[in-house]
Design a protein around this motif. Structure first.
Motif, PDB file in Angstrom:
ATOM      1  N   ILE A 460       0.849  -1.211   0.000  1.00  0.00           N
ATOM      2  CA  ILE A 460       0.000   0.000   0.000  1.00  0.00           C
ATOM      3  C   ILE A 460       0.879   1.254   0.000  1.00  0.00           C
ATOM      4  CG2 ILE A 460      -1.474   1.337   1.625  1.00  0.00           C
ATOM      5  CD1 ILE A 460      -3.061  -0.610  -0.154  1.00  0.00           C
ATOM      6  N   GLU A 461       1.954   1.187   0.751  1.00  0.00           N
ATOM      7  CA  GLU A 461       2.931   2.290   0.795  1.00  0.00           C
ATOM      8  C   GLU A 461       3.438   2.583  -0.626  1.00  0.00           C
ATOM      9  OE1 GLU A 461       4.660   5.080   3.111  1.00  0.00           O
ATOM     10  OE2 GLU A 461       3.530   3.419   4.002  1.00  0.00           O
ATOM     11  N   GLN A 462       3.778   1.518  -1.338  1.00  0.00           N
ATOM     12  CA  GLN A 462       4.345   1.671  -2.691  1.00  0.00           C
ATOM     13  C   GLN A 462       3.392   2.321  -3.677  1.00  0.00           C
ATOM     14  OE1 GLN A 462       6.391  -1.522  -4.783  1.00  0.00           O
ATOM     15  NE2 GLN A 462       6.657  -2.580  -2.832  1.00  0.00           N
ATOM     16  N   VAL A 463       2.093   2.034  -3.549  1.00  0.00           N
ATOM     17  CA  VAL A 463       1.148   2.571  -4.543  1.00  0.00           C
ATOM     18  C   VAL A 463       0.442   3.835  -4.033  1.00  0.00           C
ATOM     19  CG1 VAL A 463       0.745   0.306  -5.604  1.00  0.00           C
ATOM     20  CG2 VAL A 463      -0.805   1.105  -3.804  1.00  0.00           C
ATOM     21  N   GLY A 464       0.857   4.319  -2.874  1.00  0.00           N
ATOM     22  CA  GLY A 464       0.222   5.536  -2.346  1.00  0.00           C
ATOM     23  C   GLY A 464      -1.214   5.295  -1.902  1.00  0.00           C
ATOM     24  N   GLY A 465      -1.479   4.108  -1.396  1.00  0.00           N
ATOM     25  CA  GLY A 465      -2.858   3.738  -1.035  1.00  0.00           C
ATOM     26  C   GLY A 465      -3.200   3.943   0.435  1.00  0.00           C
ATOM     27  N   ILE A 466      -4.266   3.289   0.833  1.00  0.00           N
ATOM     28  CA  ILE A 466      -4.805   3.406   2.203  1.00  0.00           C
ATOM     29  C   ILE A 466      -5.025   1.990   2.739  1.00  0.00           C
ATOM     30  CG2 ILE A 466      -6.818   4.169   3.562  1.00  0.00           C
ATOM     31  CD1 ILE A 466      -7.377   6.233   1.323  1.00  0.00           C
ATOM     32  N   TYR A 467      -4.770   1.817   4.025  1.00  0.00           N
ATOM     33  CA  TYR A 467      -5.127   0.522   4.624  1.00  0.00           C
ATOM     34  C   TYR A 467      -6.154   0.696   5.734  1.00  0.00           C
ATOM     35  CZ  TYR A 467      -1.512   1.925   8.000  1.00  0.00           C
ATOM     36  OH  TYR A 467      -0.772   2.620   8.906  1.00  0.00           O
ATOM     37  N   VAL A 468      -6.989  -0.317   5.849  1.00  0.00           N
ATOM     38  CA  VAL A 468      -7.935  -0.425   6.966  1.00  0.00           C
ATOM     39  C   VAL A 468      -7.707  -1.815   7.544  1.00  0.00           C
ATOM     40  CG1 VAL A 468     -10.361  -0.470   7.664  1.00  0.00           C
ATOM     41  CG2 VAL A 468      -9.635   1.003   5.764  1.00  0.00           C
ATOM     42  N   VAL A 507     -12.559  -5.240  19.170  1.00  0.00           N
ATOM     43  CA  VAL A 507     -11.443  -5.471  18.239  1.00  0.00           C
ATOM     44  C   VAL A 507     -10.870  -4.128  17.798  1.00  0.00           C
ATOM     45  CG1 VAL A 507     -12.388  -7.655  17.413  1.00  0.00           C
ATOM     46  CG2 VAL A 507     -12.961  -5.546  16.195  1.00  0.00           C
ATOM     47  N   PRO A 508      -9.603  -4.125  17.417  1.00  0.00           N
ATOM     48  CA  PRO A 508      -9.005  -2.876  16.954  1.00  0.00           C
ATOM     49  C   PRO A 508      -9.393  -2.543  15.518  1.00  0.00           C
ATOM     50  CG  PRO A 508      -7.391  -4.648  16.870  1.00  0.00           C
ATOM     51  CD  PRO A 508      -8.644  -5.236  17.447  1.00  0.00           C
ATOM     52  N   ILE A 509      -9.351  -1.275  15.186  1.00  0.00           N
ATOM     53  CA  ILE A 509      -9.385  -0.876  13.775  1.00  0.00           C
ATOM     54  C   ILE A 509      -8.337   0.226  13.602  1.00  0.00           C
ATOM     55  CG2 ILE A 509     -11.394   0.659  14.170  1.00  0.00           C
ATOM     56  CD1 ILE A 509     -12.071   0.196  11.154  1.00  0.00           C
ATOM     57  N   ALA A 510      -7.531   0.080  12.573  1.00  0.00           N
ATOM     58  CA  ALA A 510      -6.488   1.084  12.288  1.00  0.00           C
ATOM     59  C   ALA A 510      -6.623   1.513  10.836  1.00  0.00           C
ATOM     60  CB  ALA A 510      -5.107   0.473  12.522  1.00  0.00           C
ATOM     61  N   ILE A 511      -6.472   2.803  10.593  1.00  0.00           N
ATOM     62  CA  ILE A 511      -6.440   3.285   9.205  1.00  0.00           C
ATOM     63  C   ILE A 511      -5.136   4.036   8.989  1.00  0.00           C
ATOM     64  CG2 ILE A 511      -8.936   3.434   8.819  1.00  0.00           C
ATOM     65  CD1 ILE A 511      -8.752   6.420   9.510  1.00  0.00           C
ATOM     66  N   GLY A 512      -4.682   4.063   7.771  1.00  0.00           N
ATOM     67  CA  GLY A 512      -3.443   4.788   7.490  1.00  0.00           C
ATOM     68  C   GLY A 512      -3.004   4.594   6.060  1.00  0.00           C
ATOM     69  N   GLY A 513      -1.752   4.951   5.807  1.00  0.00           N
ATOM     70  CA  GLY A 513      -1.195   4.819   4.454  1.00  0.00           C
ATOM     71  C   GLY A 513      -1.029   6.186   3.811  1.00  0.00           C
ATOM     72  N   PRO A 514      -0.144   6.256   2.821  1.00  0.00           N
ATOM     73  CA  PRO A 514       0.158   7.545   2.201  1.00  0.00           C
ATOM     74  C   PRO A 514      -1.029   8.177   1.477  1.00  0.00           C
ATOM     75  CG  PRO A 514       1.271   5.742   1.045  1.00  0.00           C
ATOM     76  CD  PRO A 514       0.687   5.169   2.286  1.00  0.00           C
ATOM     77  N   GLY A 515      -2.005   7.359   1.096  1.00  0.00           N
ATOM     78  CA  GLY A 515      -3.154   7.908   0.364  1.00  0.00           C
ATOM     79  C   GLY A 515      -4.207   8.518   1.269  1.00  0.00           C
ATOM     80  N   LEU A 516      -4.032   8.347   2.569  1.00  0.00           N
ATOM     81  CA  LEU A 516      -5.043   8.864   3.497  1.00  0.00           C
ATOM     82  C   LEU A 516      -4.909  10.378   3.581  1.00  0.00           C
ATOM     83  CD1 LEU A 516      -7.238   7.774   5.487  1.00  0.00           C
ATOM     84  CD2 LEU A 516      -5.516   7.988   7.285  1.00  0.00           C
ATOM     85  N   LYS A 517      -5.973  11.071   3.255  1.00  0.00           N
ATOM     86  CA  LYS A 517      -5.907  12.531   3.233  1.00  0.00           C
ATOM     87  C   LYS A 517      -5.539  13.086   4.607  1.00  0.00           C
ATOM     88  CE  LYS A 517      -8.172  16.554   1.813  1.00  0.00           C
ATOM     89  NZ  LYS A 517      -9.093  17.336   1.193  1.00  0.00           N
ATOM     90  N   ALA A 518      -4.648  14.085   4.617  1.00  0.00           N
ATOM     91  CA  ALA A 518      -4.233  14.705   5.882  1.00  0.00           C
ATOM     92  C   ALA A 518      -5.477  15.204   6.616  1.00  0.00           C
ATOM     93  CB  ALA A 518      -3.284  15.860   5.599  1.00  0.00           C
ATOM     94  N   GLY A 519      -5.500  15.030   7.911  1.00  0.00           N
ATOM     95  CA  GLY A 519      -6.657  15.485   8.688  1.00  0.00           C
ATOM     96  C   GLY A 519      -7.724  14.413   8.876  1.00  0.00           C
TER      97      GLY A 519
END
Ligand SMILES: O=C(O)[C@H](O)COP(=O)(O)O
Ligand SMILES: [Mn+2]
Ligand SMILES: [Mn+2]
Length: 560
Positions: A460-468, A507-519
């Motif tokens: 996901i990092e490589q393609v500028g995506g988002i993870y959930v 359960v946990p949930i985490a979001i992130g990745g370079p594609g995630l819009k700031a804010g």
């Protein structure tokens, strides 16, 4: 595809979040949050990736509810499970689930007025009513109290000859609890006999070795059940079911989950309950995945998965209809929840190309359950579902890494291919190994799942995506039964009581990745959020607003 006008499927644009980001949606099966002690395998295992979400970006990490009413179960004492968890994740709404629907149909008596019951009733004058299912109070696939009510009700409705074919649990409940459940059942059967009903237990076996395979991983499991239940043939024969289970449990390493098949015989050694022409059969599990294979064997005229030897002409009904797309079985006692307009279907209509993958034992979770208990794609041009064959004939503590690496590599390749907008996977390790009760192996399993997550987020990092990254319910985070104060509970002989089942934990949930819009961060005004809030969240990350009746999104975008 449903015949709903194309416009009705159109989702509104999200005012702040862009479209076209590649999103990895990862479900860690059986991965809850619990106190960090030696019986919390996630805590004990080396899980740097999952740990880092919580420690490095706490505004993009939170806990969500995965049990009880948050997933449509009857009470807050009901642990979550894969079916209700993935239904909620995919559908974005909370539906009253099978357990609850059966409870109300039995309580109101409506079950006896339905088409399904009328159908099986045709056997009552001259045939036998056979009830096949999991003997347990786990509430995941079936419930003993529902079986008891059904037995009583069927007798009142005129069933004269009843045979129960039970499967012992030890997976959603403590190992060894089968004996107590059987004693309860025996008592009910004897009460029925006193009332003049010819009621007997006819066969049995452990759920993981007899009948309850899923997603066609190993048809031998279903065949063993067929031989005992339908043909009346099994390697072990007993006069009495309680004695059978007690005896078979004496074998070294024996446990409820894997007891061999056996039949109950009369004084001449003949099986008391083979299934014959003119009989009725009800599979009394409400949950679909582990009854679908038997339903096919009972219902399909064309069937080539194993030699059925004899195919009795029966009146067969499921407790529920298990597969809405296949309409299987065609007769059922209680209508299943109508889980329609799932997020998968919406997203496909809105141009989101999807890749879903797991290994066989969890494949249907991210496809069938995710899509509201519906097999197959919504649109084959937009979706690809990949199943990695699971190992067959082993308990997964022997192979705790399972196919986590292979699933992660398939996901990675799908992410890097640029052909998909959503890459959805289930990582089974915490759950499947947790169910074996083997603590050491479960630690290895959790590490393997963590490594798989790393592979996926690197892509996901490589393609500028988002993870959930989230989970469907707890399991590996607590491997012992605890007393009210949370301390590990010992049995009468002073032995630690191993918990093979799921838990009530969030359960946990985490979001992130370079594609995630700031804010972008988790809102703090949905503190009771649960799995059903995830669909709207993911729709947002794809650039859309979820339909009005979906549970609210967990995220907001604040201007920096
Ligand atoms: O079917 C099983 O394996 C267990 O009863 C429940 O586990 P699952 O809900 O994670 O599949
Ligand atoms: Mn699960
Ligand atoms: Mn499980």
């Amino acid at each position: 595809m449903e015949s709903k006008g194309q416009n009705a499927w159109k989702l509104a644009d999200h005012p702040k979040l862009p479209k076209g980001k590649t999103i990895a949606m990862v479900v860690l099966d059986g991965w809850g949050e619990a106190r960090p002690d030696e019986y919390n395998c996630i805590h004990v295992a080396d899980t740097p990736t999952m740990d880092s979400f919580k420690t490095t970006a706490p505004e993009k990490w939170r806990l969500i509810k995965a049990h009880g009413s948050a997933v449509g179960l009857p009470s807050e004492d009901d642990m979550g499970n894969s079916e209700v968890g993935h239904n909620a994740l995919g559908a974005g709404r909370i539906f009253a689930q099978g357990a609850k629907l059966v409870d109300s149909a039995l309580a109101s008596g409506k079950i006896y007025g339905g088409e399904g019951f009328k159908y099986i009733k045709q056997s009552f004058d001259n045939g036998t009513l056979h009830l096949i299912g999991l003997l347990s109070d786990g509430g995941v696939h079936s419930r003993l109290d529902q079986l008891q009510l059904l037995l009583k009700g069927a007798a009142e409705q005129g069933a004269k000859r009843i045979r129960v074919h039970f499967l012992t649990d030890g997976r959603d409940v403590l190992d060894g609890s089968s004996v107590g459940f059987l004693e309860t059942l025996e008592k009910d059967m004897s009460n029925l006999r006193e009332k003049g009903v010819d009621a007997q237990i006819a066969s049995g076996g452990g759920r993981m070795y007899v009948t309850m395979d899923r997603y066609e991983n190993d048809w031998n499991v279903v065949k063993r059940g067929w031989d005992a239940q339908v043909l009346g043939e099994a390697p072990y024969k007993f006069r009495n079911a309680v004695e059978a289970v007690k005896k078979l449990r004496e074998e070294p390493k024996a446990n409820d989950q894997y007891l061999p098949p056996f039949v109950i015989v009369d004084e001449s050694g003949n099986p008391v309950g083979p299934i014959k022409d003119g009989d009725a059969v009800v599979t009394f599990n409400f949950r679909a995945d582990r009854m679908t294979m038997l339903a096919k064997a009972l219902e399909y005229a064309d069937f080539d998965k194993f030699d059925r030897v004899r195919v009795p002409k029966i009146y067969y009904a499921g407790m529920l209809q298990y597969d809405g797309e296949l309409k299987l079985p065609s007769q059922y006692l209680v209508s299943p929840p109508e889980i329609e307009r799932t997020s998968g279907e919406y997203l496909v209509h809105n141009g989101v190309r999807t890749f879903a993958c797991s290994e066989t034992v969890k494949f249907g979770h991210v496809t069938f359950f995710w899509n509201g208990n519906r097999s197959g794609c919504f649109n084959e041009k937009m979706e690809e579902y990949v199943e990695i064959p699971s190992d067959v004939g082993i308990t997964f503590n022997v192979q705790p890494k399972m196919k986590a690496l292979e699933i992660a590599e398939k996901a990675r390749d799908a992410i890097l291919s640029g052909k998909f907008d959503q890459i959805r996977v289930n990582l089974p390790n915490g759950d499947m190994v947790g169910h074996t009760g083997d603590i050491e192996a479960t630690v290895v399993a959790c590490k393997a799942a963590d490594e798989a997550v790393k592979t996926i987020i690197d892509a996901i990092e490589q393609v500028g995506g988002i993870y959930v990254i989230t989970a469907d319910h707890g399991n590996a985070e607590d491997m012992v039964k605890r007393d009210k104060s949370g301390e590990p509970q010992l049995d009468k002989s002073g032995k630690l009581q191993i918990l093979t089942s799921h838990t009530l934990k969030p359960v946990p949930i985490a979001i992130g990745g370079p594609g995630l819009k700031a804010g972008t961060r988790f809102r703090n005004d949905v503190p009771t959020g649960g799995l059903a809030n995830v669909a709207a969240t993911v729709m947002n990350l794809h650039g859309f607003i979820a339909p009005d009746d979906y549970e609210p999104t967990l995220i907001e975008v604040v201007d920096n």
